[in-house]
Design a protein around this motif. Structure first.
Motif, PDB file in Angstrom:
ATOM      1  N   VAL A  63       0.838  -1.204   0.000  1.00  0.00           N
ATOM      2  CA  VAL A  63       0.000   0.000   0.000  1.00  0.00           C
ATOM      3  C   VAL A  63       0.873   1.254   0.000  1.00  0.00           C
ATOM      4  N   THR A  64       1.929   1.244   0.782  1.00  0.00           N
ATOM      5  CA  THR A  64       2.843   2.392   0.807  1.00  0.00           C
ATOM      6  C   THR A  64       3.439   2.634  -0.581  1.00  0.00           C
ATOM      7  N   LEU A  65       3.893   1.579  -1.230  1.00  0.00           N
ATOM      8  CA  LEU A  65       4.485   1.705  -2.565  1.00  0.00           C
ATOM      9  C   LEU A  65       3.425   2.073  -3.605  1.00  0.00           C
ATOM     10  N   ALA A  66       2.229   1.511  -3.486  1.00  0.00           N
ATOM     11  CA  ALA A  66       1.159   1.822  -4.441  1.00  0.00           C
ATOM     12  C   ALA A  66       0.770   3.293  -4.354  1.00  0.00           C
ATOM     13  N   ARG A  67       0.767   3.827  -3.148  1.00  0.00           N
ATOM     14  CA  ARG A  67       0.465   5.264  -2.994  1.00  0.00           C
ATOM     15  C   ARG A  67       1.566   6.119  -3.602  1.00  0.00           C
ATOM     16  N   ALA A  68       2.808   5.685  -3.464  1.00  0.00           N
ATOM     17  CA  ALA A  68       3.910   6.418  -4.099  1.00  0.00           C
ATOM     18  C   ALA A  68       3.755   6.374  -5.615  1.00  0.00           C
ATOM     19  N   VAL A  69       3.353   5.219  -6.143  1.00  0.00           N
ATOM     20  CA  VAL A  69       3.125   5.089  -7.585  1.00  0.00           C
ATOM     21  C   VAL A  69       1.993   6.028  -8.013  1.00  0.00           C
ATOM     22  N   GLN A  70       0.947   6.095  -7.218  1.00  0.00           N
ATOM     23  CA  GLN A  70      -0.161   7.001  -7.542  1.00  0.00           C
ATOM     24  C   GLN A  70       0.306   8.458  -7.552  1.00  0.00           C
ATOM     25  N   ARG A  71       1.100   8.822  -6.551  1.00  0.00           N
ATOM     26  CA  ARG A  71       1.599  10.213  -6.488  1.00  0.00           C
ATOM     27  C   ARG A  71       2.490  10.534  -7.678  1.00  0.00           C
ATOM     28  N   GLN A  72       3.225   9.551  -8.145  1.00  0.00           N
ATOM     29  CA  GLN A  72       4.204   9.764  -9.217  1.00  0.00           C
ATOM     30  C   GLN A  72       3.709   9.235 -10.564  1.00  0.00           C
ATOM     31  N   ASN A  73       2.426   9.015 -10.696  1.00  0.00           N
ATOM     32  CA  ASN A  73       1.860   8.358 -11.872  1.00  0.00           C
ATOM     33  C   ASN A  73       2.252   9.028 -13.188  1.00  0.00           C
ATOM     34  N   GLN A  74       2.147  10.319 -13.270  1.00  0.00           N
ATOM     35  CA  GLN A  74       2.489  11.012 -14.524  1.00  0.00           C
ATOM     36  C   GLN A  74       3.958  10.833 -14.873  1.00  0.00           C
ATOM     37  N   ARG A  75       4.824  10.981 -13.880  1.00  0.00           N
ATOM     38  CA  ARG A  75       6.271  10.807 -14.121  1.00  0.00           C
ATOM     39  C   ARG A  75       6.562   9.370 -14.543  1.00  0.00           C
ATOM     40  N   LEU A  76       5.933   8.397 -13.871  1.00  0.00           N
ATOM     41  CA  LEU A  76       6.180   6.994 -14.199  1.00  0.00           C
ATOM     42  C   LEU A  76       5.663   6.660 -15.594  1.00  0.00           C
ATOM     43  N   ALA A  77       4.520   7.208 -15.963  1.00  0.00           N
ATOM     44  CA  ALA A  77       3.971   6.956 -17.300  1.00  0.00           C
ATOM     45  C   ALA A  77       4.900   7.489 -18.383  1.00  0.00           C
ATOM     46  N   ALA A  78       5.574   8.586 -18.098  1.00  0.00           N
ATOM     47  CA  ALA A  78       6.494   9.168 -19.077  1.00  0.00           C
ATOM     48  C   ALA A  78       7.844   8.443 -19.093  1.00  0.00           C
ATOM     49  N   GLU A  79       8.347   8.070 -17.908  1.00  0.00           N
ATOM     50  CA  GLU A  79       9.702   7.530 -17.807  1.00  0.00           C
ATOM     51  C   GLU A  79       9.773   6.002 -17.862  1.00  0.00           C
ATOM     52  N   ALA A  80       8.713   5.316 -17.432  1.00  0.00           N
ATOM     53  CA  ALA A  80       8.750   3.851 -17.381  1.00  0.00           C
ATOM     54  C   ALA A  80       7.367   3.267 -17.695  1.00  0.00           C
ATOM     55  N   PRO A  81       6.850   3.508 -18.899  1.00  0.00           N
ATOM     56  CA  PRO A  81       5.489   3.042 -19.204  1.00  0.00           C
ATOM     57  C   PRO A  81       5.341   1.516 -19.164  1.00  0.00           C
ATOM     58  N   ALA A  82       6.352   0.783 -19.592  1.00  0.00           N
ATOM     59  CA  ALA A  82       6.255  -0.679 -19.585  1.00  0.00           C
ATOM     60  C   ALA A  82       6.213  -1.216 -18.146  1.00  0.00           C
ATOM     61  N   ALA A  83       7.035  -0.647 -17.285  1.00  0.00           N
ATOM     62  CA  ALA A  83       7.052  -1.078 -15.879  1.00  0.00           C
ATOM     63  C   ALA A  83       5.728  -0.742 -15.205  1.00  0.00           C
ATOM     64  N   LEU A  84       5.175   0.409 -15.539  1.00  0.00           N
ATOM     65  CA  LEU A  84       3.890   0.808 -14.972  1.00  0.00           C
ATOM     66  C   LEU A  84       2.781  -0.130 -15.440  1.00  0.00           C
ATOM     67  N   GLU A  85       2.830  -0.544 -16.693  1.00  0.00           N
ATOM     68  CA  GLU A  85       1.819  -1.477 -17.224  1.00  0.00           C
ATOM     69  C   GLU A  85       1.937  -2.854 -16.562  1.00  0.00           C
ATOM     70  N   ARG A  86       3.172  -3.324 -16.335  1.00  0.00           N
ATOM     71  CA  ARG A  86       3.373  -4.591 -15.622  1.00  0.00           C
ATOM     72  C   ARG A  86       2.784  -4.510 -14.223  1.00  0.00           C
ATOM     73  N   LEU A  87       2.980  -3.375 -13.592  1.00  0.00           N
ATOM     74  CA  LEU A  87       2.462  -3.175 -12.240  1.00  0.00           C
ATOM     75  C   LEU A  87       0.939  -3.191 -12.240  1.00  0.00           C
ATOM     76  N   ARG A  88       0.330  -2.575 -13.243  1.00  0.00           N
ATOM     77  CA  ARG A  88      -1.142  -2.599 -13.345  1.00  0.00           C
ATOM     78  C   ARG A  88      -1.642  -4.037 -13.522  1.00  0.00           C
ATOM     79  N   ALA A  89      -0.989  -4.794 -14.369  1.00  0.00           N
ATOM     80  CA  ALA A  89      -1.377  -6.197 -14.584  1.00  0.00           C
ATOM     81  C   ALA A  89      -1.205  -7.003 -13.297  1.00  0.00           C
TER      82      ALA A  89
END
Length: 155
Positions: A63-89
């Motif tokens: 939950v702590t990491l998921a909230r960090a991902v939510q806070r940084q969602n735009q940056r992660l989508a720009a810098e690591a879209p494949a990793a973000l998609e794996r995380l969603r799956a």
């Protein structure tokens, strides 16, 4: 380190690292939930209960990491879209595992309650007097059926 400092440190992680940490925590949580589900299905309630502290800790970490991902969602989508998609799956697999885990927990709770109710009924029958009352029938006190037994419904 304060909570604010820990959150800031998570937010400052490189995009791939943050996603990888979240993915690792997610995989560990899914694994422990799968172990618990398997043990519950096999009727090993005590062994499944021993997993609770690990499951709680892993859920808090995720939950702590998921909230960090939510806070940084735009940056992660720009810098690591494949990793973000794996995380969603992976998060979808967690939802599936949680639903299965909750279903098995509910079944185990129901079975336990049924067994305890049956035991209470049988114990009450054994304690019943075997004499005839004034009407020529064996007197029955239904209130005495569960005397001495309680059922904890907070599974």
């Amino acid at each position: 380190m304060t909570a604010a400092a820990r959150l800031a440190a998570l937010d400052a992680l490189p995009a791939e690292d943050l996603c990888n940490h979240a993915e690792t925590a997610l995989a560990a949580l899914v694994d422990v939930m799968n172990q618990e589900t398997t043990l519950l299905r096999a009727g090993h309630m005590r062994e499944a209960g021993r997993l609770t502290p690990d499951k709680t800790r892993l859920a808090q970490d995720y939950v702590t990491l998921a909230r960090a991902v939510q806070r940084q969602n735009q940056r992660l989508a720009a810098e690591a879209p494949a990793a973000l998609e794996r995380l969603r799956a992976g998060h979808e697999s967690l939802a599936t595992q949680m639903a299965e885990n909750l279903r098995v927990l509910a079944t185990a709770k129901t079975v336990t309650e049924d067994v305890l109710t049956d035991v209470a009924r049988l114990v009450g029958q054994q304690d019943r007097a075997k004499t005839y009352g004034t009407g020529g029938q064996v007197a029955a006190d239904p209130a005495a059926a569960a005397r001495g037994l309680t059922v904890n419904r907070a599974l």
